[in-house]
Design an enzyme around this catalytic site. Sequence first.
Site, PDB file in Angstrom:
ATOM      1  N   ASP A  20      29.634  12.967  21.667  1.00  9.25           N
ATOM      2  CA  ASP A  20      30.246  11.708  22.095  1.00  9.25           C
ATOM      3  C   ASP A  20      30.781  11.802  23.515  1.00  9.25           C
ATOM      4  O   ASP A  20      30.809  12.886  24.118  1.00  9.25           O
ATOM      5  CB  ASP A  20      31.369  11.310  21.120  1.00  9.25           C
ATOM      6  CG  ASP A  20      32.304  12.478  20.794  1.00  9.25           C
ATOM      7  OD1 ASP A  20      32.360  13.432  21.573  1.00  9.25           O
ATOM      8  OD2 ASP A  20      32.975  12.416  19.746  1.00  9.25           O
ATOM      9  N   ASN A  77      42.642  11.564  11.224  1.00  8.18           N
ATOM     10  CA  ASN A  77      42.297  10.448  10.331  1.00  8.18           C
ATOM     11  C   ASN A  77      40.951  10.653   9.645  1.00  8.18           C
ATOM     12  O   ASN A  77      40.403   9.728   9.062  1.00  8.18           O
ATOM     13  CB  ASN A  77      42.293   9.128  11.108  1.00  8.18           C
ATOM     14  CG  ASN A  77      41.220   9.080  12.197  1.00  8.18           C
ATOM     15  OD1 ASN A  77      40.465  10.025  12.372  1.00  8.18           O
ATOM     16  ND2 ASN A  77      41.162   7.976  12.928  1.00  8.18           N
ATOM     17  N   HIS A 112      38.059  11.415  11.145  1.00 11.80           N
ATOM     18  CA  HIS A 112      36.835  11.078  11.878  1.00 11.80           C
ATOM     19  C   HIS A 112      36.040  12.337  12.207  1.00 11.80           C
ATOM     20  O   HIS A 112      36.587  13.425  12.330  1.00 11.80           O
ATOM     21  CB  HIS A 112      37.129  10.225  13.131  1.00 11.80           C
ATOM     22  CG  HIS A 112      37.756  10.938  14.282  1.00 11.80           C
ATOM     23  ND1 HIS A 112      38.527  10.287  15.227  1.00 11.80           N
ATOM     24  CD2 HIS A 112      37.728  12.240  14.690  1.00 11.80           C
ATOM     25  CE1 HIS A 112      38.921  11.158  16.133  1.00 11.80           C
ATOM     26  NE2 HIS A 112      38.454  12.343  15.834  1.00 11.80           N
ATOM     27  N   GLU A 121      35.230   6.481  13.348  1.00 14.57           N
ATOM     28  CA  GLU A 121      36.551   6.214  12.787  1.00 14.57           C
ATOM     29  C   GLU A 121      36.439   5.697  11.351  1.00 14.57           C
ATOM     30  O   GLU A 121      35.357   5.266  10.926  1.00 14.57           O
ATOM     31  CB  GLU A 121      37.261   5.170  13.665  1.00 14.57           C
ATOM     32  CG  GLU A 121      37.414   5.570  15.137  1.00 14.57           C
ATOM     33  CD  GLU A 121      38.515   6.605  15.382  1.00 14.57           C
ATOM     34  OE1 GLU A 121      38.713   7.510  14.542  1.00 14.57           O
ATOM     35  OE2 GLU A 121      39.175   6.512  16.427  1.00 14.57           O
TER      36      GLU A 121
END
Length: 246
Positions: A67, A137, A139, A144
């Site tokens: 990414d 979280n 990811h 996400e």
Amino acid sequence: MKIINLGSKKLASFYVACELYKEMSCQPTSKLGLATGGTMTEVYKYLVELLEKNQLDVSHVETFNLDEYVGLKAEHPQSYHYYMNEVLFDQYPNFNKENIHIPNGYSSQLEDEAERYNQLLNDRGPVDIQILGIGENGHIGFNEPGTDLHSETHIVDLTESTIRANSRYFESESDVPQQAVSMGLASILKAKRIILLAFGEKKKEAIHQLMNNQVTKDIPSTILHAHPNVEVYVDDEAAPPHIDKV
Ligand code: PGA
């Protein structure tokens, strides 16, 4: 999915660096899926040591990063282009630049860029080893919670949680980009072998959620249960209570 507590970040990073080294050394045209972030810095440190010591020919190795932030030029110190140069490509400058692939988050045509990167992955892949960190979280990449489980490379809106977690690398929270270009969950799953690393107390809950849930888009990391060849390496702080140290 195997989860192994190697005790410390140092040992786990060294182990994973050896696995990447072994892959490149046994298969000179190997394809590596690379990740960034604080989790990975020691992996690259040890990998550079191994490469330098043995002067491995990596000119035919191909790398694909997961990414990149939207809106940061490659020269921006917080961009993942910059990170990769700092930790690996400038340290061991024998990689062929044409074989290094990182999404361009500074493109003015972001959707086209995501499409281009996706096509590249499909044409040149699959990657042999994909390394992954994990967000607090859950990811993986910048996928996400709520991300489509079939997603391929796409433009992502970063959540508050990710922006807050990543603000430690920026001067202030408002400097953190709000979007990223990221391989999707389906893209990640195409890798032949996946190695996820998680260190520190802050990742304990994410590892607990990964290990105790079936595949759900609320916890993107759980997609890894659908892959036949996943290893998870943790340190003492991130380890679930029932996992013995090896
Ligand atoms: P970190 O990020 O290694 O900087 O904690 C990991 C991730 O968000 O995937």
